[in-house]
Structures are given as structure tokens and as C-alpha cells.
Design an enzyme around this catalytic site. Structure first.
Site, PDB file in Angstrom:
ATOM      1  N   HIS A  52      11.042  -6.305 109.305  1.00 39.33           N
ATOM      2  CA  HIS A  52      12.194  -5.397 109.284  1.00 39.33           C
ATOM      3  C   HIS A  52      13.217  -5.897 108.290  1.00 39.33           C
ATOM      4  CE1 HIS A  52      13.579  -8.405 112.162  1.00 39.33           C
ATOM      5  NE2 HIS A  52      14.805  -7.882 112.135  1.00 39.33           N
ATOM      6  N   HIS A  54      16.431  -6.927 108.224  1.00 38.66           N
ATOM      7  CA  HIS A  54      17.587  -7.818 108.398  1.00 38.66           C
ATOM      8  C   HIS A  54      17.521  -9.035 107.467  1.00 38.66           C
ATOM      9  CE1 HIS A  54      18.530  -6.081 112.646  1.00 38.66           C
ATOM     10  NE2 HIS A  54      19.100  -5.389 111.679  1.00 38.66           N
ATOM     11  N   ASP A  56      18.111 -12.184 107.736  1.00 37.71           N
ATOM     12  CA  ASP A  56      17.447 -13.436 108.131  1.00 37.71           C
ATOM     13  C   ASP A  56      15.923 -13.311 108.075  1.00 37.71           C
ATOM     14  OD1 ASP A  56      17.870 -11.715 110.458  1.00 37.71           O
ATOM     15  OD2 ASP A  56      17.153 -13.359 111.714  1.00 37.71           O
ATOM     16  N   HIS A  57      15.414 -12.131 107.686  1.00 29.29           N
ATOM     17  CA  HIS A  57      13.969 -11.904 107.559  1.00 29.29           C
ATOM     18  C   HIS A  57      13.547 -11.620 106.110  1.00 29.29           C
ATOM     19  CE1 HIS A  57      13.375 -11.621 112.006  1.00 29.29           C
ATOM     20  NE2 HIS A  57      14.683 -11.524 111.887  1.00 29.29           N
ATOM     21  N   HIS A 108      14.647  -2.342 117.747  1.00 29.67           N
ATOM     22  CA  HIS A 108      15.607  -3.290 117.144  1.00 29.67           C
ATOM     23  C   HIS A 108      16.140  -2.681 115.843  1.00 29.67           C
ATOM     24  CE1 HIS A 108      17.332  -7.171 116.065  1.00 29.67           C
ATOM     25  NE2 HIS A 108      16.641  -7.177 114.938  1.00 29.67           N
ATOM     26  N   ASP A 130      11.542  -9.349 115.470  1.00 33.94           N
ATOM     27  CA  ASP A 130      12.635  -9.359 116.449  1.00 33.94           C
ATOM     28  C   ASP A 130      12.414  -8.284 117.510  1.00 33.94           C
ATOM     29  OD1 ASP A 130      13.829 -11.384 115.041  1.00 33.94           O
ATOM     30  OD2 ASP A 130      15.541 -10.207 114.341  1.00 33.94           O
ATOM     31  N   HIS A 168      12.418 -15.868 116.394  1.00 34.82           N
ATOM     32  CA  HIS A 168      13.551 -16.707 116.824  1.00 34.82           C
ATOM     33  C   HIS A 168      13.178 -17.592 118.010  1.00 34.82           C
ATOM     34  CE1 HIS A 168      16.823 -14.807 114.437  1.00 34.82           C
ATOM     35  NE2 HIS A 168      16.078 -13.713 114.540  1.00 34.82           N
TER      36      HIS A 168
HETATM   37 FE    FE Z   1      16.230 -11.880 113.231  1.00 29.14          FE
HETATM   38 ZN    ZN Z   2      16.598  -8.623 113.243  1.00 31.24          ZN
END
Ligand code: FE
Ligand code: ZN
Length: 259
Positions: A52, A54, A56-57, A108, A130, A168
Site C-alpha cells: 500500500h 503509506h 513507511d512502506h 487500512h 498493514d 509492524h
Molecule cells: Fe505501516
Molecule cells: Zn500503513
């Protein structure tokens, strides 16, 4: 194949899957730990999988692609650093000789996908991003409770010995909540003790085993009478709402948000 988790930021794992001298990375939010791992083991990066959009990905995608020339695969309906090859549910990839199934798991984010390796040895592997965490699930940023419940149902139907690679390390805080929902679940109590000791040794609690998640994760157990009862009591649901799977799931997710 070999699975390697690379810690990043405060609690992310970037998953590296290695076959001989090649590797695939999933959700590289940061390029540096991936480049270090590739150099250390003398690996070539064949592909980058994204679940996805985001940061942090995807934060390391552009740098990794520039440094390695790896092909980027990601969900068709999400804003991933270009260029990338869109993946579609029902259209499996083959990477490093492994079949990779793609599942749509919105909730998400609107276009979140999960990647499943049904033929991995010694047991199947799921990269759940996530969407599914050990003991929990992702927050509903773009999707609905109905979508997330359907997405988790899809993942819950996979083989019990599936190794779930979540993005995570949220397990211990998820289990604190799970115990508030199901204080008498003895599988959950035992799993929490096990995870506490892993973390005390500085070890990841992942990959999680899907069959264990079915016994301990309240978001996979939202239809279980004990969970339903606890949610109804916490949220003050009437009998009619308590019979509605999506309403119970939504109230469970809200309970976790406020926990
Ligand atoms: Fe994340
Ligand atoms: Zn995420």
C-alpha cells in the site's frame, strides 16, 4: 527460500525473501537497511513488492530501484512511486521461481493488497502489510469496517501453517488489548507469555502462524460468542446490533482505537 526481517524506523519490518543469490523485498520504507543486507549477503534484488501507499512502506522504493534496477510491483489503485507494474487479484506473479498470489484487502487503505506464496517451503508465506498484524489489524484510514472484515476473512481462509509476515512489530500492545477483550482465552494467555519472552530476548514475534492468530486475534474472532459478548458489553450494543457482524467488528475496532 529464506525469510529475513529487516527492522526499520521504530517498529517496521522490511521483509526480504532470498532464493540462492537473489532477493525480493516487501514494503521497503527505507532503502538503507535493504542495501546493507544485499551487500552483506552478496544478493541481487530482483523485485520490490508494495502492499500500500503509506510512506513507511514506499519511502525507499525510488532509491532501491535506481540502485538495483529491480522491478516494482504494487496495487493498481494506489499512488506508488512511478514507474511500477500494477498487480491484480487473480493474476499471480512468478518471482524467483515462486508463485505469488495477490489478494485485494481494502480497509487500512482503499487499494491495499496482500501477497501469498502458496508453495513456499516449509510452509506458505503471507505478506500482509498493514492489514493483518499478530493479535490485531490495521486502522481503518480509507476503508470501511465491512471491507476490513471481508479482507480478514480472505486471509483467515488460508492454510493454518501459513507464516504471516506483518509490516509492524505491534504484537505486545495488540495482545494487551486482546486480553482486555478475552481475559479467559488460555491460548491468548500462553501466546502473550511466549511473545513477552521473545521480545525480552530482542527477537521478533514474527512471522506469526495463521492458525495461532485464529485462536488469539480478536479481529479474526469477531464472530466468536465471547468476543461478540465483550464488544456488546463495552459498546452498549442492543441485541439487534449485537447480531450484526459488521457492527460488532466496527465497535471492536473503535474500542482498540480508544484503548
Ligand atoms: Fe505501516
Ligand atoms: Zn500503513
Amino acid at each position: 527460500m529464506k525469510l529475513i526481517e529487516l527492522p526499520a524506523f521504530s517498529d517496521n519490518y522490511l521483509w526480504l525473501w532470498q532464493q540462492d543469490d537473489q532477493a525480493v523485498v516487501v514494503d521497503p520504507g527505507d532503502a538503507a537497511p535493504v542495501l546493507q543486507a544485499l551487500a552483506r549477503a552478496g544478493l541481487t534484488l530482483a523485485a520490490i513488492l508494495v502492499t500500500h501507499h503509506h510512506a513507511d512502506h514506499v519511502g525507499g522504493v525510488a532509491e532501491l530501484r535506481a540502485a538495483t534496477g529491480a522491478t516494482v510491483f504494487g496495487p493498481a489503485r494506489e499512488d506508488i512511486p512511478l514507474p511500477f507494474t500494477p498487480v491484480m487479484a487473480g493474476e499471480p506473479l512468478v518471482l524467483l521461481g515462486q508463485r505469488v498470489d495477490v489478494f485485494d484487502v481494502p480497509g487500512h487503505t482503499a487499494g491495499h493488497v496482500a501477497y501469498f506464496l502458496p508453495d513456499a517451503q516449509p510452509s506458505p508465506v503471507l505478506f500482509s502489510g498493514d492489514t493483518l498484524f499478530s493479535g490485531g489489524c490495521g486502522r481503518l484510514f480509507e476503508g470501511t469496517a465491512a471491507q476490513m472484515l471481508a479482507s480478514l476473512d480472505t486471509l483467515a481462509a488460508l492454510p493454518a501453517d501459513t507464516r504471516v509476515c506483518c509490516a509492524h512489530e505491534y504484537t505486545l500492545s495488540n495482545l494487551r488489548f486482546a486480553l482486555a477483550v478475552e481475559p479467559h482465552n488460555t491460548d491468548l494467555q500462553a501466546y502473550e507469555t511466549h511473545c513477552q519472552s521473545l521480545r525480552a530476548q530482542g527477537m521478533p514475534t514474527l512471522p506469526a502462524r495463521l492458525g495461532t492468530e485464529l485462536q488469539i486475534n480478536p479481529f479474526l474472532r469477531a464472530r466468536h460468542p465471547d468476543v461478540r459478548q465483550a464488544v456488546a458489553q463495552h459498546a452498549g450494543l442492543n441485541a439487534k446490533t449485537q447480531a450484526d457482524d459488521v457492527a460488532v467488528f466496527a465497535a471492536l475496532r473503535q474500542w482498540k482505537n480508544d484503548f
